[in-house]
Design a protein around this motif. Structure first.
Motif, PDB file in Angstrom:
ATOM      1  N   GLY A   1       0.855  -1.112   0.063  1.00 31.20           N
ATOM      2  CA  GLY A   1       0.037  -0.027   0.003  1.00 31.20           C
ATOM      3  C   GLY A   1       0.930   1.285  -0.009  1.00 31.20           C
ATOM      4  N   ASP A   2       0.207   2.475  -0.191  1.00 30.90           N
ATOM      5  CA  ASP A   2       0.983   3.548   0.035  1.00 30.90           C
ATOM      6  C   ASP A   2       0.770   4.531   1.201  1.00 30.90           C
ATOM      7  N   HIS A   3       1.515   5.122   1.542  1.00 28.92           N
ATOM      8  CA  HIS A   3       1.453   6.248   2.669  1.00 28.92           C
ATOM      9  C   HIS A   3       0.627   7.470   2.444  1.00 28.92           C
ATOM     10  N   SER A   4       0.068   7.575   1.612  1.00 22.86           N
ATOM     11  CA  SER A   4      -0.490   8.936   1.098  1.00 22.86           C
ATOM     12  C   SER A   4      -1.852   8.963   2.191  1.00 22.86           C
TER      13      SER A   4
ATOM     14  N   PHE B   1      -1.960   0.705   4.950  1.00 23.51           N
ATOM     15  CA  PHE B   1      -0.540   0.766   4.789  1.00 23.51           C
ATOM     16  C   PHE B   1       0.148  -0.090   5.836  1.00 23.51           C
ATOM     17  N   ALA B   2       0.693  -1.160   5.244  1.00 23.92           N
ATOM     18  CA  ALA B   2       1.257  -2.344   5.989  1.00 23.92           C
ATOM     19  C   ALA B   2       2.809  -2.249   5.973  1.00 23.92           C
TER      20      ALA B   2
ATOM     21  N   PHE C   1       7.465  -8.783  12.383  1.00 21.53           N
ATOM     22  CA  PHE C   1       6.735  -7.703  13.139  1.00 21.53           C
ATOM     23  C   PHE C   1       6.215  -6.904  11.989  1.00 21.53           C
ATOM     24  N   ALA C   2       4.755  -6.984  12.089  1.00 23.59           N
ATOM     25  CA  ALA C   2       4.003  -6.130  10.933  1.00 23.59           C
ATOM     26  C   ALA C   2       3.340  -4.920  11.703  1.00 23.59           C
ATOM     27  N   ILE C   3       3.203  -3.985  11.246  1.00 18.88           N
ATOM     28  CA  ILE C   3       2.558  -2.750  11.540  1.00 18.88           C
ATOM     29  C   ILE C   3       1.302  -2.270  10.365  1.00 18.88           C
ATOM     30  N   ILE C   4       0.174  -2.413  10.609  1.00 17.15           N
ATOM     31  CA  ILE C   4      -0.994  -2.093   9.549  1.00 17.15           C
ATOM     32  C   ILE C   4      -1.587  -0.835  10.093  1.00 17.15           C
ATOM     33  N   ILE C   5      -1.457   0.213   9.284  1.00 15.19           N
ATOM     34  CA  ILE C   5      -2.180   1.459   9.609  1.00 15.19           C
ATOM     35  C   ILE C   5      -3.482   1.576   8.951  1.00 15.19           C
ATOM     36  N   ASP C   6      -4.666   1.756   9.573  1.00 19.92           N
ATOM     37  CA  ASP C   6      -5.847   2.120   8.904  1.00 19.92           C
ATOM     38  C   ASP C   6      -5.840   3.522   8.606  1.00 19.92           C
ATOM     39  N   LYS C   7      -5.725   3.933   7.205  1.00 19.58           N
ATOM     40  CA  LYS C   7      -5.223   5.216   7.181  1.00 19.58           C
ATOM     41  C   LYS C   7      -6.693   6.001   7.168  1.00 19.58           C
ATOM     42  N   LYS C   8      -7.801   5.495   6.988  1.00 20.56           N
ATOM     43  CA  LYS C   8      -8.983   6.302   6.996  1.00 20.56           C
ATOM     44  C   LYS C   8      -9.455   6.547   8.466  1.00 20.56           C
ATOM     45  N   LEU C   9      -9.280   5.624   9.193  1.00 14.26           N
ATOM     46  CA  LEU C   9      -9.476   5.652  10.727  1.00 14.26           C
ATOM     47  C   LEU C   9      -8.379   6.791  11.237  1.00 14.26           C
TER      48      LEU C   9
ATOM     49  N   VAL D   1      12.033 -11.893   0.377  1.00 12.28           N
ATOM     50  CA  VAL D   1      11.054 -12.689   1.577  1.00 12.28           C
ATOM     51  C   VAL D   1      10.240 -11.512   1.937  1.00 12.28           C
ATOM     52  N   ALA D   2      10.986 -10.287   2.582  1.00  9.89           N
ATOM     53  CA  ALA D   2      10.031  -9.201   3.001  1.00  9.89           C
ATOM     54  C   ALA D   2       9.043  -8.932   2.258  1.00  9.89           C
ATOM     55  N   ASP D   3       9.167  -8.789   0.739  1.00 12.18           N
ATOM     56  CA  ASP D   3       8.245  -8.299  -0.182  1.00 12.18           C
ATOM     57  C   ASP D   3       7.004  -9.345  -0.264  1.00 12.18           C
ATOM     58  N   LEU D   4       7.386 -10.770  -0.007  1.00  7.48           N
ATOM     59  CA  LEU D   4       6.378 -11.698  -0.404  1.00  7.48           C
ATOM     60  C   LEU D   4       5.626 -11.740   1.148  1.00  7.48           C
ATOM     61  N   THR D   5       5.780 -11.199   2.219  1.00  3.34           N
ATOM     62  CA  THR D   5       5.110 -10.987   3.347  1.00  3.34           C
ATOM     63  C   THR D   5       3.932  -9.704   3.514  1.00  3.34           C
ATOM     64  N   ALA D   6       4.349  -8.874   2.896  1.00  8.32           N
ATOM     65  CA  ALA D   6       3.745  -7.226   3.265  1.00  8.32           C
ATOM     66  C   ALA D   6       2.283  -7.525   2.842  1.00  8.32           C
ATOM     67  N   ARG D   7       2.061  -7.689   1.696  1.00 11.66           N
ATOM     68  CA  ARG D   7       0.508  -7.814   1.364  1.00 11.66           C
ATOM     69  C   ARG D   7      -0.364  -8.841   1.608  1.00 11.66           C
ATOM     70  N   PRO D   8       0.206 -10.161   1.857  1.00  8.78           N
ATOM     71  CA  PRO D   8      -0.694 -11.038   2.792  1.00  8.78           C
ATOM     72  C   PRO D   8      -1.152 -10.730   4.060  1.00  8.78           C
ATOM     73  N   ILE D   9      -0.348 -10.099   4.853  1.00 15.95           N
ATOM     74  CA  ILE D   9      -0.494  -9.808   6.165  1.00 15.95           C
ATOM     75  C   ILE D   9      -1.418  -8.394   6.152  1.00 15.95           C
ATOM     76  N   GLY D  10      -1.551  -7.495   5.000  1.00 19.06           N
ATOM     77  CA  GLY D  10      -2.136  -6.385   4.947  1.00 19.06           C
ATOM     78  C   GLY D  10      -3.612  -6.986   4.849  1.00 19.06           C
ATOM     79  N   LEU D  11      -3.766  -8.152   3.783  1.00 21.07           N
ATOM     80  CA  LEU D  11      -4.854  -8.420   3.484  1.00 21.07           C
ATOM     81  C   LEU D  11      -5.572  -9.215   4.652  1.00 21.07           C
TER      82      LEU D  11
END
Length: 242
Positions: free
Chosen positions: A20-23, A34-35, A108-116, A204-214
């Motif tokens: 995701g993007d940080h905007s 954003f994850a 260690f994964a940090i997921i930001i709900d941007k709207k909230l 490996v990091a790239d393969l983790t980010a989207r599945p965790i975000g989803l």
């Protein structure tokens, strides 16, 4: 004498990637999060097990190891992955899943709900920098439990652009200088790698980010990749904010 024996280097290394993007001004309604994921691995595990297995898979499928495993290209069958037949593609996914499952590393994964985040705070912090701070704080605790908190630990980030990279480095150093929970000084070092860098750790990091975000965005949706990654998150590995 082993390499790095004369330096105060940690036994661990950290690879970082995002989904995701940080905007906060233009939020994608289909992916309003954003994850940021941090893959923490012992250097011995990385050198002796992960890297050889990833390279061997590349040689097996492509005949060389210059292909970069990028989640978006694998899913969309683009680039080098467009040439793979059904059997080869199934082999790729099966082997990647096995490598991820059998490699000993923590996430260690940090997921930001941007709207909230935007709704709750009058002046919301930069999602990338905020997620990075949360990640560094948790990894410091992890390394402290391993007796490595006084050693230099390198964090490998993928380059995003000159302006963004400078801002990231400043934010990283600010957190390490004490702008963190506990106001401690972290002996962390930042390394920003070119996007074309063929780093097994970054892949490996790239393969983790989207599945965790989803897993946060669509928790009821089948997510095979997340099922494999979940044990590596542990009890405190995933933080959803706010």
């Amino acid at each position: 004498m082993r390499a790095g024996a004369f330096e105060n280097h940690s036994e661990w290394i950290v690879f970082v990637d995002e989904s995701g993007d940080h905007s906060l001004t233009s939020i994608d309604e289909t992916y309003p999060i954003f994850a940021l994921t941090f893959c923490v691995i012992r250097k011995a595990e990385y050198i002796e097990r992960l890297t050889p297995r990833v390279r061997a898979l590349k040689f097996d499928l492509f005949g060389h190891d210059l292909v970069i495993f990028h989640e978006a290209e694998i899913v969309r069958k683009k680039g080098a992955f467009a040439q793979l037949g059904k059997e080869a593609r199934e082999h790729l996914l099966e082997q990647l899943s096995q490598i991820m499952a059998e490699t000993d590393f923590s996430i260690f994964a940090i997921i930001i709900d941007k709207k909230l985040h935007k709704q709750r705070y009058a002046e919301p912090e930069h999602p990338y920098h905020l997620a990075m701070q949360f990640g560094l704080e948790r990894i410091y605790k992890f390394l402290s439990a391993c007796g490595q908190e006084k050693r230099d630990t390198h964090f490998i980030f993928e380059a995003r652009g000159s302006k963004e990279d400078k801002e990231l480095e400043l934010a990283f150093r600010r957190v390490c200088d004490g702008a963190n929970w506990g106001q401690r000084v972290y002996p962390f070092k930042i390394v920003i790698a070119d996007k074309k860098t063929n780093s097994e750790g970054l892949q490996v990091a790239d393969l983790t980010a989207r599945p965790i975000g989803l897993s946060v965005l669509r928790p009821d949706q089948a997510n095979r990749a997340y099922d494999i990654l979940k044990p590596k998150l542990g009890k405190y590995g995933r933080k959803v904010f706010p």
